[in-house]
Design a protein around this motif. Structure first.
Motif, mmCIF file in Angstrom:
data_model
loop_
_atom_site.group_PDB
_atom_site.id
_atom_site.type_symbol
_atom_site.label_atom_id
_atom_site.label_comp_id
_atom_site.label_asym_id
_atom_site.label_seq_id
_atom_site.Cartn_x
_atom_site.Cartn_y
_atom_site.Cartn_z
ATOM 1 N N LEU A 24 -4.526 -0.149 -9.593
ATOM 2 C CA LEU A 24 -3.371 -0.689 -8.889
ATOM 3 C C LEU A 24 -2.262 0.358 -8.766
ATOM 4 O O LEU A 24 -2.040 1.158 -9.673
ATOM 5 C CB LEU A 24 -2.815 -1.913 -9.621
ATOM 6 C CG LEU A 24 -3.684 -3.169 -9.659
ATOM 7 C CD1 LEU A 24 -2.955 -4.284 -10.395
ATOM 8 C CD2 LEU A 24 -4.061 -3.618 -8.256
ATOM 9 N N SER A 25 -1.564 0.328 -7.658
ATOM 10 C CA SER A 25 -0.401 1.197 -7.503
ATOM 11 C C SER A 25 0.713 0.686 -8.399
ATOM 12 O O SER A 25 0.644 -0.422 -8.942
ATOM 13 C CB SER A 25 0.065 1.205 -6.048
ATOM 14 O OG SER A 25 0.641 -0.049 -5.711
ATOM 15 N N ASP A 83 4.141 -6.157 -9.586
ATOM 16 C CA ASP A 83 4.036 -7.466 -8.945
ATOM 17 C C ASP A 83 3.006 -8.346 -9.645
ATOM 18 O O ASP A 83 3.182 -9.564 -9.761
ATOM 19 C CB ASP A 83 3.670 -7.306 -7.468
ATOM 20 C CG ASP A 83 4.776 -6.655 -6.650
ATOM 21 O OD1 ASP A 83 5.935 -6.621 -7.132
ATOM 22 O OD2 ASP A 83 4.481 -6.172 -5.545
ATOM 23 N N ASP A 84 1.934 -7.720 -10.133
ATOM 24 C CA ASP A 84 0.871 -8.489 -10.776
ATOM 25 C C ASP A 84 1.334 -9.079 -12.103
ATOM 26 O O ASP A 84 1.118 -10.271 -12.371
ATOM 27 C CB ASP A 84 -0.354 -7.606 -10.998
ATOM 28 C CG ASP A 84 -1.564 -8.407 -11.439
ATOM 29 O OD1 ASP A 84 -1.937 -9.357 -10.732
ATOM 30 O OD2 ASP A 84 -2.126 -8.093 -12.510
ATOM 31 N N SER A 123 3.722 -11.853 -11.521
ATOM 32 C CA SER A 123 3.073 -13.078 -11.051
ATOM 33 C C SER A 123 2.519 -13.903 -12.209
ATOM 34 O O SER A 123 2.277 -15.101 -12.063
ATOM 35 C CB SER A 123 1.943 -12.735 -10.073
ATOM 36 O OG SER A 123 0.818 -12.183 -10.752
ATOM 37 N N MET A 137 0.842 -1.192 0.000
ATOM 38 C CA MET A 137 0.000 0.000 0.000
ATOM 39 C C MET A 137 0.880 1.246 0.000
ATOM 40 O O MET A 137 1.878 1.310 0.703
ATOM 41 C CB MET A 137 -0.909 0.014 1.236
ATOM 42 C CG MET A 137 -1.809 1.243 1.298
ATOM 43 S SD MET A 137 -2.871 1.232 2.760
ATOM 44 C CE MET A 137 -3.873 -0.197 2.399
ATOM 45 N N ARG A 138 0.474 2.254 -0.820
ATOM 46 C CA ARG A 138 1.252 3.478 -0.872
ATOM 47 C C ARG A 138 1.035 4.289 0.391
ATOM 48 O O ARG A 138 -0.064 4.502 0.860
ATOM 49 C CB ARG A 138 0.815 4.289 -2.100
ATOM 50 C CG ARG A 138 1.610 5.573 -2.268
ATOM 51 C CD ARG A 138 1.329 6.226 -3.611
ATOM 52 N NE ARG A 138 -0.093 6.504 -3.798
ATOM 53 C CZ ARG A 138 -0.580 7.075 -4.870
ATOM 54 N NH1 ARG A 138 0.208 7.405 -5.848
ATOM 55 N NH2 ARG A 138 -1.875 7.316 -4.971
ATOM 56 N N LYS A 187 -5.621 -3.280 -14.698
ATOM 57 C CA LYS A 187 -6.315 -2.696 -13.549
ATOM 58 C C LYS A 187 -5.703 -1.339 -13.217
ATOM 59 O O LYS A 187 -4.674 -1.231 -12.556
ATOM 60 C CB LYS A 187 -6.220 -3.640 -12.349
ATOM 61 C CG LYS A 187 -6.835 -5.006 -12.613
ATOM 62 C CD LYS A 187 -6.642 -5.951 -11.434
ATOM 63 C CE LYS A 187 -7.227 -7.331 -11.728
ATOM 64 N NZ LYS A 187 -6.996 -8.267 -10.606
ATOM 65 N N GLN A 246 3.761 -0.399 -7.709
ATOM 66 C CA GLN A 246 4.376 -1.642 -7.260
ATOM 67 C C GLN A 246 3.418 -2.814 -7.378
ATOM 68 O O GLN A 246 3.821 -3.926 -7.745
ATOM 69 C CB GLN A 246 4.869 -1.506 -5.818
ATOM 70 C CG GLN A 246 5.776 -2.645 -5.375
ATOM 71 C CD GLN A 246 7.003 -2.781 -6.260
ATOM 72 O OE1 GLN A 246 7.783 -1.840 -6.413
ATOM 73 N NE2 GLN A 246 7.173 -3.944 -6.873
ATOM 74 N N GLU A 247 2.158 -2.577 -7.097
ATOM 75 C CA GLU A 247 1.175 -3.645 -7.216
ATOM 76 C C GLU A 247 1.049 -4.119 -8.661
ATOM 77 O O GLU A 247 0.915 -5.313 -8.932
ATOM 78 C CB GLU A 247 -0.186 -3.168 -6.699
ATOM 79 C CG GLU A 247 -0.255 -3.006 -5.184
ATOM 80 C CD GLU A 247 -1.522 -2.312 -4.724
ATOM 81 O OE1 GLU A 247 -1.908 -2.500 -3.555
ATOM 82 O OE2 GLU A 247 -2.129 -1.568 -5.541
ATOM 83 N N MET A 248 1.111 -3.181 -9.615
ATOM 84 C CA MET A 248 0.985 -3.552 -11.017
ATOM 85 C C MET A 248 2.213 -4.331 -11.487
ATOM 86 O O MET A 248 2.088 -5.321 -12.222
ATOM 87 C CB MET A 248 0.773 -2.306 -11.882
ATOM 88 C CG MET A 248 0.215 -2.633 -13.266
ATOM 89 S SD MET A 248 -0.222 -1.167 -14.230
ATOM 90 C CE MET A 248 -1.603 -0.535 -13.275
#
Length: 328
Positions: free
Chosen positions: A135-136, A142-143, A146, A1-2, A132, A138-140
């Protein structure tokens, strides 16, 4: 989370961001680890000519997927990564024993610093991919990772990014050291960004790409990948291990560090060969004598002992090739 930390300094309001700062290839204890990357000149395999930043009418290119792939195939390319913005493409049926169409994407998560959005490339991202926007950054990253994708940082100079933006996210393996699509803005090169990151211990590789949007831009810069086979798995493994070099034309035939600490390169005819290293001075440059050309160079590093060394080969037309760094 940012997370954001608000503070006031010298009477001026400012915003800083607490973000991840660990890279996939970062070696904190010993950044000078020569085993981190694979030297393509010291491994078995076959060379494949690759276009790794390509757009079609499915985002902002001027021709459709089959036309774009044919343009590169006709120029002798073996690998084409179709990297349309925020979307993958159905590339089934375009690959054969001599040609690989690699499902990929360019994605644009927001920066934490407030600078223009990140431009990142995800190679080997299966189609279809659900983008998406919420998504932040880092989340993007990581996605897509994955899903098996290899992530690289695109044209940081053109995007107006600095070391701040490049270190606020993690998980990318390298950057575009040259992006021909940015030459109109005179911001194609990223050697300074690359060296700054390497000097801070981030083990990153360098790609050369067209970033093609118009058919007239096809085939201006490419990456030579050495892989065991011409298939998704082998090409992605080579990209991930740094088993390639980037070029606008010059050919590199050999690049290695000898046991007595001499860095050596053999190449096509060149006007200039530059070894770049960590630390002050940034290396050593060899220039061809008038009317002659260079096809090899050697530099003794036994006394200087830098953390890393990479090489740039430039021909008489001003075209350059870039090796990935070797760690001492």
């Amino acid at each position: 989370m940012r997370r954001r930390n608000f503070f006031r300094l010298a009477g001026i309001s400012a915003v800083s961001t607490i973000v991840p700062n660990v890279f996939a290839h970062e070696v904190k204890e010993n950044p000078a680890n020569k085993n981190t990357l694979t030297n393509p000149f010291e491994t078995k395999g076959k060379w494949y000519k690759a276009a790794l930043h390509v757009h079609t009418t499915n985002s902002d290119g001027d021709v459709d997927v089959p036309t774009r792939l044919k343009q590169y195939r006709d120029l002798g390319f073996n690998v084409v990564a179709v990297t349309d913005h925020r979307t993958t493409n159905d590339l089934s049926g375009y690959s054969d024993k001599n040609f690989l169409a690699l499902s990929s994407m360019e994605f644009h998560p927001k920066t934490y610093s407030g600078a223009p959005t990140h431009h990142l490339l995800a190679y080997g991202l299966p189609h279809p991919y659900e983008y998406k926007e919420e998504l932040s950054a880092q989340e993007m990253i990581d996605d897509v990772k994955s899903k098996g994708a290899k992530v690289f940082y695109a044209h940081p100079w053109w995007t107006g990014h600095t070391y701040v933006e490049m270190t606020e996210v993690s998980g990318y393996l390298g950057l575009e050291v040259y992006n021909d699509g940015c030459k109109g803005a005179h911001s194609s090169n990223a050697e300074v960004y690359w060296d700054q990151m390497l000097n801070k211990g981030h083990v990153l590789t360098g790609l050369a790409t067209d970033d093609v949007h118009r058919s007239s831009e096809v085939g201006k810069a490419w990456t030579m990948i050495k892989a065991a086979k011409l298939d998704d798995r082998s090409i992605l493994e080579a990209i991930g291990n740094g088993c390639f070099y980037a070029t606008k034309g010059p050919v590199i035939n050999d690049y290695h560090l000898s046991e007595d600490m001499k860095i050596k390169i053999e190449c096509s005819s060149a006007k200039k060969i530059a070894f770049r290293v960590s630390g002050a001075g940034n290396g050593k440059v060899f220039m061809a004598e008038d009317g002659k050309s260079l096809q090899n160079a050697e530099w003794d590093l036994s006394k200087k002992k830098p953390k890393w060394v990479r090489c740039e080969v430039t021909d008489y037309d001003g075209n350059t090739a870039w090796t990935n760094p070797i760690y001492l």
